[in-house]
Design a protein around this motif. Structure first.
Motif, PDB file in Angstrom:
ATOM      1  N   SER A  29       0.839  -1.194   0.000  1.00 28.67           N
ATOM      2  CA  SER A  29       0.000   0.000   0.000  1.00 28.67           C
ATOM      3  C   SER A  29       0.877   1.248   0.000  1.00 28.67           C
ATOM      4  O   SER A  29       1.798   1.371   0.817  1.00 28.67           O
ATOM      5  CB  SER A  29      -0.914   0.018   1.237  1.00 28.67           C
ATOM      6  OG  SER A  29      -1.750  -1.126   1.237  1.00 28.67           O
ATOM      7  N   ALA A  30       0.601   2.166  -0.916  1.00 22.92           N
ATOM      8  CA  ALA A  30       1.417   3.371  -1.052  1.00 22.92           C
ATOM      9  C   ALA A  30       1.380   4.213   0.230  1.00 22.92           C
ATOM     10  O   ALA A  30       0.357   4.242   0.927  1.00 22.92           O
ATOM     11  CB  ALA A  30       0.920   4.185  -2.239  1.00 22.92           C
ATOM     12  N   PRO A  31       2.502   4.873   0.531  1.00 26.39           N
ATOM     13  CA  PRO A  31       3.769   4.840  -0.207  1.00 26.39           C
ATOM     14  C   PRO A  31       4.625   3.645   0.226  1.00 26.39           C
ATOM     15  O   PRO A  31       4.656   3.285   1.397  1.00 26.39           O
ATOM     16  CB  PRO A  31       4.434   6.157   0.184  1.00 26.39           C
ATOM     17  CG  PRO A  31       3.944   6.403   1.585  1.00 26.39           C
ATOM     18  CD  PRO A  31       2.533   5.860   1.633  1.00 26.39           C
ATOM     19  N   TRP A  32       5.327   3.064  -0.722  1.00 27.84           N
ATOM     20  CA  TRP A  32       6.232   1.966  -0.418  1.00 27.84           C
ATOM     21  C   TRP A  32       7.353   1.930  -1.463  1.00 27.84           C
ATOM     22  O   TRP A  32       7.184   2.365  -2.597  1.00 27.84           O
ATOM     23  CB  TRP A  32       5.500   0.619  -0.390  1.00 27.84           C
ATOM     24  CG  TRP A  32       4.818   0.270  -1.694  1.00 27.84           C
ATOM     25  CD1 TRP A  32       3.535   0.575  -2.039  1.00 27.84           C
ATOM     26  CD2 TRP A  32       5.387  -0.420  -2.815  1.00 27.84           C
ATOM     27  NE1 TRP A  32       3.258   0.121  -3.309  1.00 27.84           N
ATOM     28  CE2 TRP A  32       4.375  -0.506  -3.805  1.00 27.84           C
ATOM     29  CE3 TRP A  32       6.630  -0.976  -3.077  1.00 27.84           C
ATOM     30  CZ2 TRP A  32       4.589  -1.109  -5.044  1.00 27.84           C
ATOM     31  CZ3 TRP A  32       6.846  -1.591  -4.305  1.00 27.84           C
ATOM     32  CH2 TRP A  32       5.835  -1.651  -5.269  1.00 27.84           C
ATOM     33  N   ALA A  33       8.506   1.409  -1.051  1.00 29.04           N
ATOM     34  CA  ALA A  33       9.636   1.214  -1.953  1.00 29.04           C
ATOM     35  C   ALA A  33      10.515   0.126  -1.351  1.00 29.04           C
ATOM     36  O   ALA A  33      10.859   0.186  -0.160  1.00 29.04           O
ATOM     37  CB  ALA A  33      10.433   2.499  -2.148  1.00 29.04           C
ATOM     38  N   LEU A  34      10.856  -0.873  -2.167  1.00 33.01           N
ATOM     39  CA  LEU A  34      11.650  -2.004  -1.699  1.00 33.01           C
ATOM     40  C   LEU A  34      12.834  -2.230  -2.628  1.00 33.01           C
ATOM     41  O   LEU A  34      12.705  -2.127  -3.850  1.00 33.01           O
ATOM     42  CB  LEU A  34      10.787  -3.273  -1.636  1.00 33.01           C
ATOM     43  CG  LEU A  34       9.641  -3.255  -0.613  1.00 33.01           C
ATOM     44  CD1 LEU A  34       8.729  -4.444  -0.829  1.00 33.01           C
ATOM     45  CD2 LEU A  34      10.190  -3.249   0.805  1.00 33.01           C
ATOM     46  N   ARG A  35      13.961  -2.550  -2.048  1.00 31.96           N
ATOM     47  CA  ARG A  35      15.195  -2.770  -2.813  1.00 31.96           C
ATOM     48  C   ARG A  35      15.644  -4.211  -2.651  1.00 31.96           C
ATOM     49  O   ARG A  35      15.809  -4.700  -1.530  1.00 31.96           O
ATOM     50  CB  ARG A  35      16.292  -1.823  -2.328  1.00 31.96           C
ATOM     51  CG  ARG A  35      17.619  -1.975  -3.087  1.00 31.96           C
ATOM     52  CD  ARG A  35      18.684  -1.040  -2.556  1.00 31.96           C
ATOM     53  NE  ARG A  35      19.107  -1.399  -1.202  1.00 31.96           N
ATOM     54  CZ  ARG A  35      18.806  -0.716  -0.111  1.00 31.96           C
ATOM     55  NH1 ARG A  35      18.067   0.375  -0.194  1.00 31.96           N
ATOM     56  NH2 ARG A  35      19.226  -1.106   1.091  1.00 31.96           N
ATOM     57  N   SER A  36      15.830  -4.895  -3.770  1.00 32.91           N
ATOM     58  CA  SER A  36      16.351  -6.265  -3.770  1.00 32.91           C
ATOM     59  C   SER A  36      17.834  -6.241  -4.118  1.00 32.91           C
ATOM     60  O   SER A  36      18.246  -5.572  -5.067  1.00 32.91           O
ATOM     61  CB  SER A  36      15.600  -7.132  -4.785  1.00 32.91           C
ATOM     62  OG  SER A  36      16.259  -8.376  -4.959  1.00 32.91           O
ATOM     63  N   ALA A  37      18.617  -6.988  -3.370  1.00 31.24           N
ATOM     64  CA  ALA A  37      20.049  -7.092  -3.656  1.00 31.24           C
ATOM     65  C   ALA A  37      20.337  -8.077  -4.775  1.00 31.24           C
ATOM     66  O   ALA A  37      21.493  -8.284  -5.145  1.00 31.24           O
ATOM     67  CB  ALA A  37      20.803  -7.514  -2.396  1.00 31.24           C
ATOM     68  N   HIS A 112       2.832  -4.697   3.381  1.00 30.60           N
ATOM     69  CA  HIS A 112       3.823  -3.657   3.682  1.00 30.60           C
ATOM     70  C   HIS A 112       3.329  -2.332   3.112  1.00 30.60           C
ATOM     71  O   HIS A 112       2.615  -2.294   2.106  1.00 30.60           O
ATOM     72  CB  HIS A 112       5.172  -4.030   3.059  1.00 30.60           C
ATOM     73  CG  HIS A 112       6.220  -2.980   3.216  1.00 30.60           C
ATOM     74  ND1 HIS A 112       6.872  -2.739   4.408  1.00 30.60           N
ATOM     75  CD2 HIS A 112       6.751  -2.100   2.317  1.00 30.60           C
ATOM     76  CE1 HIS A 112       7.742  -1.773   4.242  1.00 30.60           C
ATOM     77  NE2 HIS A 112       7.694  -1.361   2.982  1.00 30.60           N
ATOM     78  N   GLY A 113       3.730  -1.221   3.744  1.00 28.85           N
ATOM     79  CA  GLY A 113       3.433   0.098   3.195  1.00 28.85           C
ATOM     80  C   GLY A 113       2.542   0.936   4.085  1.00 28.85           C
ATOM     81  O   GLY A 113       2.419   0.702   5.292  1.00 28.85           O
TER      82      GLY A 113
END
Length: 313
Positions: A29-37, A112-113
Motif C-alpha cells: 500500500s502506497a507509499p512503499w519502496a523495496l530494494r532487492s540485492a 507492507h506500506g
C-alpha cells in the motif's frame, strides 16, 4: 523442407526449463519502496491494482500496469516502488521475517506500506539449470511484456495470479505446477521479446531473426555431434565463409565456433544429468572424439569436470 527460423526458439528452450520455482504475494500500500540485492536465478513479477515502478541497477524505472509481466532473467539487483524518489527499504528482512523453512520450500506472503492505493504483487522465483550459463548473456537485465499489447499476456497474467493464490494453500503438486507455469511464461516472454524491435534484442535472439544465420544455428542445434566448421556452416546458411562469419559475429555476438562450443556444453550438461550417462558417451554425443578434450572444454565452461558435474547433478 527447412523449418521456419522462429522454430529455433523451441529448440533453444528445450534446455531452458526451471529446475524449480517458488511463488510469493506481496500486498503493498502506497507509499512503499523495496530494494532487492538480487537473487540466484530469475524473477517474474506481475501486479494487480495500482501500477508500480521497477528499476534495475542504475537504469531509469519502468512503469508497470496491472497485468504487465516483467522478467529479470539474471535476478539482478532492482527496486520496486509505488512512486518516484521514495527511499527504498531492503527486501531481505521482510522476506526473512515471513519465510517458513528454507528459501524456496514454501510460498512467501506479507503486507507492507502505508494507507494509500494498494498493489498486489505476484512473483515467481525460478531456479534455472547450470546448463543455461552459455545463454543468459543473450538477454537484457529486464524484459517487460505489456498486457495492452498482447492478448496472450492477459491470459497468462490471470493464470499466474490464480496459481500464486492457490499455492499459498500448498495443495498437493503445487511445486510442480509452479515450475510448469514458469516454463510457459518463459516461452511466452522470450517469444514476445524476439518480436520486439532489433535494437531491444540481444545476440542469440537477434541471430534467430536472420534467415541465413538461423539456418546455421538450427543445424548446430539439430546435430551438435557433427564435425562442423565455419565453411560447412556457411554452406548451410547459403552464404560465403567471409560474409557468414562477419554476419554471425555481428548479430549473435560471438563467432560460429564459439557458439557451437557453447551449445555443445549446454547439451552435454543436460545429458550428464541422465541416469547412467558416462562422460565418454556424452563426449561423443556432442562431437568430441577425445574424452580428455571434452573434459577440458567442459571444465573451462562450467568450472568442474564432467564427472564432478554428473555426481553433483
Amino acid at each position: 523442407m527447412h523449418a521456419r527460423p522462429s522454430d529455433l526458439l523451441s529448440r533453444l528452450l528445450t534446455h531452458w526449463r526451471a529446475d524449480r520455482a517458488v511463488t510469493a504475494r506481496f500486498s503493498l500500500s502506497a507509499p512503499w519502496a523495496l530494494r532487492s540485492a538480487g537473487v540466484e536465478g530469475a524473477l517474474i513479477r506481475m501486479c494487480a491494482g495500482a501500477p508500480y515502478l521497477l528499476a534495475v541497477k542504475d537504469q531509469a524505472p519502468e512503469r508497470l500496469e496491472a497485468g504487465d509481466i516483467a522478467m529479470l532473467p539474471h535476478g539482478d539487483p532492482h527496486t520496486i516502488s509505488s512512486g518516484p524518489d521514495l527511499p527504498p527499504q531492503p527486501f531481505q528482512p521482510l522476506i526473512a521475517a515471513h519465510q517458513v523453512g528454507a528459501h524456496g520450500d514454501q510460498p512467501i506472503v506479507f503486507a507492507h506500506g502505508g494507507n494509500g492505493p494498494a498493489t498486489e504483487m505476484f512473483s515467481l522465483h525460478l531456479w534455472l539449470p547450470d546448463s543455461l550459463r552459455a545463454l543468459p548473456h543473450a538477454l537484457p537485465a529486464l524484459i517487460v511484456i505489456r498486457r495492452s499489447e498482447t492478448p496472450m499476456t492477459a491470459a497468462l497474467a490471470t493464470a499466474m495470479e490464480s496459481l500464486v493464490n492457490q499455492t499459498l494453500e500448498q495443495p498437493p503438486g503445487w511445486q510442480l505446477a509452479t515450475a510448469r507455469l514458469a516454463d510457459l511464461l518463459l516461452v511466452h516472454i522470450l517469444g514476445q521479446h524476439l518480436r520486439s524491435p532489433a535494437q531491444r534484442r540481444a545476440s542469440v535472439l537477434r541471430g534467430m531473426q536472420d534467415q541465413g544465420i538461423a539456418r546455421a544455428m538450427q543445424q548446430i542445434h539439430a546435430h551438435p555431434e557433427k564435425p562442423w566448421t565455419v565453411a560447412t556452416l556457411a554452406a548451410a546458411s547459403y552464404s560465403s565463409r567471409t560474409v557468414f562469419s562477419e554476419r554471425f559475429r555481428r548479430l549473435v555476438g560471438m563467432t560460429p565456433m564459439q557458439y557451437l562450443s557453447s551449445y555443445r556444453m549446454v547439451v552435454a550438461a543436460e545429458k550428464l544429468k541422465e541416469p547412467g550417462a558416462t562422460p565418454d558417451e556424452v563426449a561423443q554425443a556432442v562431437g568430441y572424439e577425445s574424452a580428455k578434450a571434452f573434459s577440458r572444454a567442459f571444465r573451462r565452461w562450467n568450472g568442474v569436470t564432467p564427472a564432478q558435474y554428473a555426481r553433483r547433478a
